[in-house]
Design a protein around this motif. Structure first.
Motif, PDB file in Angstrom:
ATOM      1  N   MET A   1      -3.875  -6.902 -68.930  1.00  0.00           N
ATOM      2  CA  MET A   1      -4.120  -6.714 -67.616  1.00  0.00           C
ATOM      3  C   MET A   1      -3.163  -5.889 -66.691  1.00  0.00           C
ATOM      4  N   ASP A   2      -1.844  -6.256 -67.053  1.00  0.00           N
ATOM      5  CA  ASP A   2      -0.932  -5.504 -66.153  1.00  0.00           C
ATOM      6  C   ASP A   2      -0.753  -4.106 -66.629  1.00  0.00           C
ATOM      7  N   ILE A   3      -1.008  -3.602 -67.722  1.00  0.00           N
ATOM      8  CA  ILE A   3      -0.896  -2.238 -68.152  1.00  0.00           C
ATOM      9  C   ILE A   3      -2.319  -1.520 -67.639  1.00  0.00           C
ATOM     10  N   ALA A   4      -3.314  -2.150 -67.844  1.00  0.00           N
ATOM     11  CA  ALA A   4      -4.369  -1.531 -67.301  1.00  0.00           C
ATOM     12  C   ALA A   4      -4.559  -1.295 -65.662  1.00  0.00           C
ATOM     13  N   ALA A   5      -3.875  -2.470 -65.008  1.00  0.00           N
ATOM     14  CA  ALA A   5      -3.706  -2.115 -63.486  1.00  0.00           C
ATOM     15  C   ALA A   5      -2.567  -1.253 -63.166  1.00  0.00           C
ATOM     16  N   ALA A   6      -1.630  -1.109 -63.916  1.00  0.00           N
ATOM     17  CA  ALA A   6      -0.651  -0.107 -63.922  1.00  0.00           C
ATOM     18  C   ALA A   6      -1.047   1.454 -63.836  1.00  0.00           C
ATOM     19  N   ILE A   7      -1.822   1.723 -65.008  1.00  0.00           N
ATOM     20  CA  ILE A   7      -2.474   3.067 -65.137  1.00  0.00           C
ATOM     21  C   ILE A   7      -3.156   3.309 -63.879  1.00  0.00           C
ATOM     22  N   SER A   8      -4.375   2.504 -63.472  1.00  0.00           N
ATOM     23  CA  SER A   8      -5.111   2.506 -62.437  1.00  0.00           C
ATOM     24  C   SER A   8      -4.133   2.839 -61.101  1.00  0.00           C
TER      25      SER A   8
ATOM     26  N   ASN B   1      -0.203   9.033 -58.321  1.00  0.00           N
ATOM     27  CA  ASN B   1       0.670   9.830 -59.237  1.00  0.00           C
ATOM     28  C   ASN B   1       2.075   9.744 -59.069  1.00  0.00           C
ATOM     29  N   ARG B   2       2.329   8.464 -59.495  1.00  0.00           N
ATOM     30  CA  ARG B   2       3.972   8.302 -59.496  1.00  0.00           C
ATOM     31  C   ARG B   2       4.100   6.990 -60.283  1.00  0.00           C
ATOM     32  N   ILE B   3       5.274   6.790 -60.706  1.00  0.00           N
ATOM     33  CA  ILE B   3       5.413   5.612 -61.222  1.00  0.00           C
ATOM     34  C   ILE B   3       5.384   4.196 -60.466  1.00  0.00           C
ATOM     35  N   VAL B   4       4.879   3.198 -60.881  1.00  0.00           N
ATOM     36  CA  VAL B   4       4.551   1.994 -60.169  1.00  0.00           C
ATOM     37  C   VAL B   4       5.299   0.859 -60.915  1.00  0.00           C
ATOM     38  N   VAL B   5       5.586  -0.175 -60.077  1.00  0.00           N
ATOM     39  CA  VAL B   5       6.138  -1.315 -60.537  1.00  0.00           C
ATOM     40  C   VAL B   5       5.102  -2.458 -60.121  1.00  0.00           C
TER      41      VAL B   5
ATOM     42  N   VAL C   1     -14.071  -8.187 -78.602  1.00  0.00           N
ATOM     43  CA  VAL C   1     -13.614  -6.949 -78.002  1.00  0.00           C
ATOM     44  C   VAL C   1     -13.552  -7.416 -76.337  1.00  0.00           C
ATOM     45  N   ILE C   2     -12.358  -7.041 -75.944  1.00  0.00           N
ATOM     46  CA  ILE C   2     -12.544  -7.218 -74.267  1.00  0.00           C
ATOM     47  C   ILE C   2     -12.288  -5.591 -73.702  1.00  0.00           C
ATOM     48  N   SER C   3     -12.985  -5.827 -72.557  1.00  0.00           N
ATOM     49  CA  SER C   3     -12.875  -4.531 -71.790  1.00  0.00           C
ATOM     50  C   SER C   3     -12.189  -4.941 -70.309  1.00  0.00           C
ATOM     51  N   ILE C   4     -11.212  -4.246 -70.139  1.00  0.00           N
ATOM     52  CA  ILE C   4     -10.520  -4.604 -68.783  1.00  0.00           C
ATOM     53  C   ILE C   4     -10.634  -3.409 -67.963  1.00  0.00           C
ATOM     54  N   GLU C   5     -11.376  -3.648 -67.040  1.00  0.00           N
ATOM     55  CA  GLU C   5     -11.731  -2.649 -65.886  1.00  0.00           C
ATOM     56  C   GLU C   5     -10.845  -2.808 -64.646  1.00  0.00           C
ATOM     57  N   ALA C   6     -10.011  -1.797 -64.062  1.00  0.00           N
ATOM     58  CA  ALA C   6      -9.278  -1.788 -63.170  1.00  0.00           C
ATOM     59  C   ALA C   6      -9.452  -0.624 -62.157  1.00  0.00           C
ATOM     60  N   GLN C   7      -9.457  -1.236 -60.946  1.00  0.00           N
ATOM     61  CA  GLN C   7      -9.738  -0.028 -59.921  1.00  0.00           C
ATOM     62  C   GLN C   7      -8.900  -0.271 -58.659  1.00  0.00           C
ATOM     63  N   VAL C   8      -8.168   0.728 -58.109  1.00  0.00           N
ATOM     64  CA  VAL C   8      -7.636   0.521 -56.816  1.00  0.00           C
ATOM     65  C   VAL C   8      -8.498   0.152 -55.832  1.00  0.00           C
ATOM     66  N   THR C   9      -8.250  -0.875 -54.965  1.00  0.00           N
ATOM     67  CA  THR C   9      -9.118  -1.389 -54.081  1.00  0.00           C
ATOM     68  C   THR C   9      -8.651  -1.030 -52.614  1.00  0.00           C
ATOM     69  N   ARG C  10      -7.355  -0.705 -52.496  1.00  0.00           N
ATOM     70  CA  ARG C  10      -6.915  -0.311 -51.021  1.00  0.00           C
ATOM     71  C   ARG C  10      -5.413   0.044 -51.522  1.00  0.00           C
ATOM     72  N   ALA C  11      -5.072   1.045 -50.632  1.00  0.00           N
ATOM     73  CA  ALA C  11      -3.682   1.607 -50.411  1.00  0.00           C
ATOM     74  C   ALA C  11      -2.967   1.214 -49.206  1.00  0.00           C
ATOM     75  N   PHE C  12      -1.885   0.734 -49.300  1.00  0.00           N
ATOM     76  CA  PHE C  12      -1.185   0.558 -47.839  1.00  0.00           C
ATOM     77  C   PHE C  12       0.017   1.705 -47.741  1.00  0.00           C
ATOM     78  N   ASN C  13       0.852   1.264 -47.131  1.00  0.00           N
ATOM     79  CA  ASN C  13       2.087   2.336 -46.976  1.00  0.00           C
ATOM     80  C   ASN C  13       2.792   2.600 -48.302  1.00  0.00           C
ATOM     81  N   THR C  14       3.343   1.545 -49.045  1.00  0.00           N
ATOM     82  CA  THR C  14       3.926   2.008 -50.343  1.00  0.00           C
ATOM     83  C   THR C  14       3.365   1.401 -51.522  1.00  0.00           C
ATOM     84  N   SER C  15       2.403   0.603 -51.258  1.00  0.00           N
ATOM     85  CA  SER C  15       1.687  -0.245 -52.218  1.00  0.00           C
ATOM     86  C   SER C  15       0.184  -0.069 -52.306  1.00  0.00           C
TER      87      SER C  15
END
Length: 175
Positions: A38-45, A51-55, A73-87
């Motif tokens: 899940m961490d990998i899928a979320a980081a990719i999203s 357009n940067r490395i994220v932690v 077989v698991i499918s992990i769906e990841a999508q950004v829901t909101r952007a704040f200042n740096t997160s």
């Protein structure tokens, strides 16, 4: 870097086959292995949005609703829901599919938060997110509550300063 991006631009689906090395003695997927994926899928999203490395900054409560079995077989769906200042906040939904029985069930959900960093490890501004559907708008709006709750629980925001949460509770009490 673009100053804003549509929500669909960060959508990611990651698939994994649950193998014997991924399971516990009950032949269920180990929770730690799922959290890793899940961490990998979320980081990719998050990286697609920024357009940067994220932690990883935080992981909200991960609910385990349905066990995932050996061979699923698991499918992990990841999508950004909101952007704040740096997160950015990323919503994850995990589906478990048993191919021979043709069943597919929602197994897990969570929200992860990532911070964008530059080459020196300093935080960076992230593009704004533009929600496009009613569901994306709802997740976008609710992200303020989740963010304040995360900050209160982490001791980074005093409850008396959590204005969005206070307003939410006032609305709930009225109803």
């Amino acid at each position: 870097m673009s100053q804003q991006k549509f929500a669909r631009e960060s959508f990611t689906i990651m698939n994994e086959l649950v193998l014997p090395n991924d399971t516990n003695p009950l032949n269920n997927l180990m929770g730690g292995r799922l959290l890793h994926w899940m961490d990998i899928a979320a980081a990719i999203s998050a990286q697609k949005h920024c357009n940067r490395i994220v932690v990883t900054a935080s992981v909200d409560n991960v609910s385990f609703k349905h066990p995932i079995k050996l061979g699923d077989v698991i499918s992990i769906e990841a999508q950004v829901t909101r952007a704040f200042n740096t997160s950015v906040e990323v919503r994850l939904t995990v589906w478990a599919q048993n191919i021979p029985s043709a069943t597919r069930v929602k197994s897990n959900e969570a929200f992860y938060t990532f911070v964008a960093i530059d080459e020196q490890g300093k935080t960076m501004a992230v593009p704004r997110l533009i929600p496009e559907t009613a569901e994306e708008q709802k997740l976008y709006d609710e992200a303020l509550y989740r963010r304040e709750l995360r900050l209160v629980l982490a001791g980074k925001l005093k409850p008396k300063d959590a204005k969005e949460l206070q307003n939410l509770f006032k609305e709930v009490v009225k109803d």
